[in-house]
Design a protein around this motif. Structure first.
Motif, PDB file in Angstrom:
ATOM      1  N   ALA A   1     -25.167 -13.349 -30.843  1.00 17.82           N
ATOM      2  CA  ALA A   1     -24.180 -13.502 -31.725  1.00 17.82           C
ATOM      3  C   ALA A   1     -24.626 -13.752 -33.207  1.00 17.82           C
ATOM      4  O   ALA A   1     -25.051 -14.461 -33.845  1.00 17.82           O
ATOM      5  N   ARG A   2     -24.806 -12.368 -33.869  1.00 16.51           N
ATOM      6  CA  ARG A   2     -25.050 -12.336 -35.181  1.00 16.51           C
ATOM      7  C   ARG A   2     -24.793 -10.862 -35.730  1.00 16.51           C
ATOM      8  O   ARG A   2     -24.192 -10.196 -34.843  1.00 16.51           O
ATOM      9  N   ASP A   3     -25.167 -10.368 -36.795  1.00 14.63           N
ATOM     10  CA  ASP A   3     -24.565  -9.211 -37.448  1.00 14.63           C
ATOM     11  C   ASP A   3     -25.042  -8.167 -36.581  1.00 14.63           C
ATOM     12  O   ASP A   3     -25.898  -8.282 -35.947  1.00 14.63           O
ATOM     13  N   LEU A   4     -24.182  -7.107 -36.297  1.00 15.15           N
ATOM     14  CA  LEU A   4     -24.456  -5.935 -35.696  1.00 15.15           C
ATOM     15  C   LEU A   4     -24.729  -4.665 -36.897  1.00 15.15           C
ATOM     16  O   LEU A   4     -24.240  -4.575 -37.754  1.00 15.15           O
ATOM     17  N   ILE A   5     -25.547  -3.863 -36.341  1.00 12.28           N
ATOM     18  CA  ILE A   5     -25.846  -2.429 -37.222  1.00 12.28           C
ATOM     19  C   ILE A   5     -25.600  -1.438 -36.677  1.00 12.28           C
ATOM     20  O   ILE A   5     -26.028  -1.025 -35.528  1.00 12.28           O
ATOM     21  N   GLY A   6     -24.573  -0.592 -37.028  1.00 14.82           N
ATOM     22  CA  GLY A   6     -24.250   0.912 -36.492  1.00 14.82           C
ATOM     23  C   GLY A   6     -25.058   1.760 -37.380  1.00 14.82           C
ATOM     24  O   GLY A   6     -24.655   1.979 -38.710  1.00 14.82           O
ATOM     25  N   ARG A   7     -25.733   2.729 -36.686  1.00 16.77           N
ATOM     26  CA  ARG A   7     -26.510   3.938 -37.295  1.00 16.77           C
ATOM     27  C   ARG A   7     -25.853   5.227 -36.789  1.00 16.77           C
ATOM     28  O   ARG A   7     -26.057   5.390 -35.522  1.00 16.77           O
ATOM     29  N   ALA A   8     -25.103   5.940 -37.687  1.00 18.65           N
ATOM     30  CA  ALA A   8     -24.325   7.076 -37.124  1.00 18.65           C
ATOM     31  C   ALA A   8     -25.092   8.064 -37.783  1.00 18.65           C
ATOM     32  O   ALA A   8     -25.646   8.218 -38.953  1.00 18.65           O
ATOM     33  N   THR A   9     -25.201   9.545 -36.735  1.00 19.74           N
ATOM     34  CA  THR A   9     -25.577  10.664 -37.297  1.00 19.74           C
ATOM     35  C   THR A   9     -24.663  11.743 -36.968  1.00 19.74           C
ATOM     36  O   THR A   9     -24.207  11.899 -35.797  1.00 19.74           O
ATOM     37  N   VAL A  10     -24.415  12.702 -37.954  1.00 18.20           N
ATOM     38  CA  VAL A  10     -23.694  13.775 -37.594  1.00 18.20           C
ATOM     39  C   VAL A  10     -24.387  14.787 -37.122  1.00 18.20           C
ATOM     40  O   VAL A  10     -25.193  15.304 -37.502  1.00 18.20           O
ATOM     41  N   LEU A  11     -23.932  15.287 -35.920  1.00 12.23           N
ATOM     42  CA  LEU A  11     -24.791  16.475 -35.142  1.00 12.23           C
ATOM     43  C   LEU A  11     -24.234  17.764 -35.674  1.00 12.23           C
ATOM     44  O   LEU A  11     -24.991  18.594 -35.718  1.00 12.23           O
ATOM     45  N   ARG A  12     -22.992  17.967 -35.831  1.00 13.71           N
ATOM     46  CA  ARG A  12     -22.433  19.148 -36.273  1.00 13.71           C
ATOM     47  C   ARG A  12     -21.019  19.025 -37.013  1.00 13.71           C
ATOM     48  O   ARG A  12     -20.215  18.087 -36.517  1.00 13.71           O
ATOM     49  N   VAL A  13     -20.931  19.636 -38.079  1.00 14.57           N
ATOM     50  CA  VAL A  13     -19.450  19.779 -38.571  1.00 14.57           C
ATOM     51  C   VAL A  13     -19.020  21.355 -38.762  1.00 14.57           C
ATOM     52  O   VAL A  13     -19.708  22.244 -39.433  1.00 14.57           O
ATOM     53  N   GLY A  14     -17.854  21.442 -37.994  1.00 14.72           N
ATOM     54  CA  GLY A  14     -17.140  22.589 -38.100  1.00 14.72           C
ATOM     55  C   GLY A  14     -15.960  22.867 -39.084  1.00 14.72           C
ATOM     56  O   GLY A  14     -15.732  21.822 -39.832  1.00 14.72           O
ATOM     57  N   ARG A  15     -15.131  23.689 -38.990  1.00 17.91           N
ATOM     58  CA  ARG A  15     -14.133  23.890 -39.669  1.00 17.91           C
ATOM     59  C   ARG A  15     -12.966  22.601 -39.440  1.00 17.91           C
ATOM     60  O   ARG A  15     -12.093  22.165 -40.049  1.00 17.91           O
ATOM     61  N   ARG A  16     -12.949  22.460 -38.094  1.00 19.77           N
ATOM     62  CA  ARG A  16     -11.898  21.415 -37.789  1.00 19.77           C
ATOM     63  C   ARG A  16     -12.305  20.159 -37.080  1.00 19.77           C
ATOM     64  O   ARG A  16     -11.618  19.357 -36.709  1.00 19.77           O
ATOM     65  N   ILE A  17     -13.599  20.204 -36.735  1.00 19.34           N
ATOM     66  CA  ILE A  17     -14.156  19.088 -36.092  1.00 19.34           C
ATOM     67  C   ILE A  17     -15.654  18.489 -36.543  1.00 19.34           C
ATOM     68  O   ILE A  17     -16.309  19.779 -36.801  1.00 19.34           O
ATOM     69  N   ALA A  18     -15.723  17.535 -36.305  1.00 16.88           N
ATOM     70  CA  ALA A  18     -17.235  16.757 -36.816  1.00 16.88           C
ATOM     71  C   ALA A  18     -17.527  16.188 -35.437  1.00 16.88           C
ATOM     72  O   ALA A  18     -16.880  15.310 -34.714  1.00 16.88           O
ATOM     73  N   VAL A  19     -19.064  16.267 -34.791  1.00 13.58           N
ATOM     74  CA  VAL A  19     -19.405  15.517 -33.750  1.00 13.58           C
ATOM     75  C   VAL A  19     -20.530  14.835 -34.175  1.00 13.58           C
ATOM     76  O   VAL A  19     -21.270  15.298 -35.195  1.00 13.58           O
ATOM     77  N   GLY A  20     -20.622  13.561 -33.617  1.00 14.97           N
ATOM     78  CA  GLY A  20     -21.761  12.585 -34.186  1.00 14.97           C
ATOM     79  C   GLY A  20     -22.111  11.610 -32.696  1.00 14.97           C
ATOM     80  O   GLY A  20     -21.434  11.584 -31.821  1.00 14.97           O
ATOM     81  N   THR A  21     -23.165  10.865 -33.392  1.00 14.40           N
ATOM     82  CA  THR A  21     -23.750   9.973 -32.386  1.00 14.40           C
ATOM     83  C   THR A  21     -23.919   8.483 -33.072  1.00 14.40           C
ATOM     84  O   THR A  21     -24.106   8.470 -34.485  1.00 14.40           O
ATOM     85  N   ILE A  22     -23.799   7.359 -32.230  1.00 11.89           N
ATOM     86  CA  ILE A  22     -24.069   6.259 -33.145  1.00 11.89           C
ATOM     87  C   ILE A  22     -24.739   5.232 -32.387  1.00 11.89           C
ATOM     88  O   ILE A  22     -24.639   5.258 -31.102  1.00 11.89           O
ATOM     89  N   GLU A  23     -25.816   4.573 -32.716  1.00 14.10           N
ATOM     90  CA  GLU A  23     -26.540   3.544 -32.267  1.00 14.10           C
ATOM     91  C   GLU A  23     -26.186   2.328 -32.987  1.00 14.10           C
ATOM     92  O   GLU A  23     -26.133   1.996 -33.877  1.00 14.10           O
ATOM     93  N   ILE A  24     -25.908   1.149 -32.052  1.00  9.67           N
ATOM     94  CA  ILE A  24     -25.617   0.047 -32.434  1.00  9.67           C
ATOM     95  C   ILE A  24     -26.857  -0.935 -32.024  1.00  9.67           C
ATOM     96  O   ILE A  24     -27.113  -1.240 -30.652  1.00  9.67           O
TER      97      ILE A  24
END
Length: 142
Positions: free
Chosen positions: A101-124
């Motif tokens: 029961a305390r603050d959470l940290i989300g760390r996101a990284t984009v793996l790929r950006v294309g013309r129509r879609i971007a894909v990524g991963t997140i660690e919390i």
């Protein structure tokens, strides 16, 4: 898009915080703070409140999913610039352990950006604590 070799984030922390506050009313109940933005990366802190708890004194899943989605949105915008119409097209999360029961940290990284879609991963993780969830997601780009 940025020039080749120019890998500065295409948005500022204050711009992102203002955008989500203005366009996503839920973020008024879940106070997010940008800790860091990089080229295709974002670290977002979700400030803890008692309203995020579920039975057993742990932070509920919808709160963690919202953090994952918000962090990935920020990371995507660091690559494509201020595009409010970029929308989540997929989000999958694995809950690894009960967060404290305390603050959470989300760390996101984009793996790929294309013309129509971007894909990524997140660690919390719990603030100054262990990894509590891992997510992957994609954003449809306007």
């Amino acid at each position: 898009m940025s020039e080749p070799g120019d890998e500065r984030p295409r948005i500022e922390a204050a711009e992102f915080e203002a955008l989500i506050h203005e366009t996503i009313p839920l973020t008024r109940l879940l106070p997010f703070r940008v800790q860091e933005l990089g080229w295709g990366t974002a670290t977002i802190r979700l400030l803890f409140s008692e309203q995020q708890l579920r039975a057993g004194g742990t932070i509920n899943g919808p709160t963690m999913m919202t953090l994952a989605d918000t962090a990935l949105y920020a990371a995507v915008l660091t690559r494509i610039g201020m595009q409010p119409l970029a929308v989540t097209s997929d989000l999958s999360i694995h809950f690894l352990r009960k967060p404290e029961a305390r603050d959470l940290i989300g760390r996101a990284t984009v793996l790929r950006v294309g013309r129509r879609i971007a894909v990524g991963t997140i660690e919390i993780s719990s603030a100054d604590g262990p990894l509590v969830a891992h997510a992957t997601g994609s954003y449809a780009l306007p």
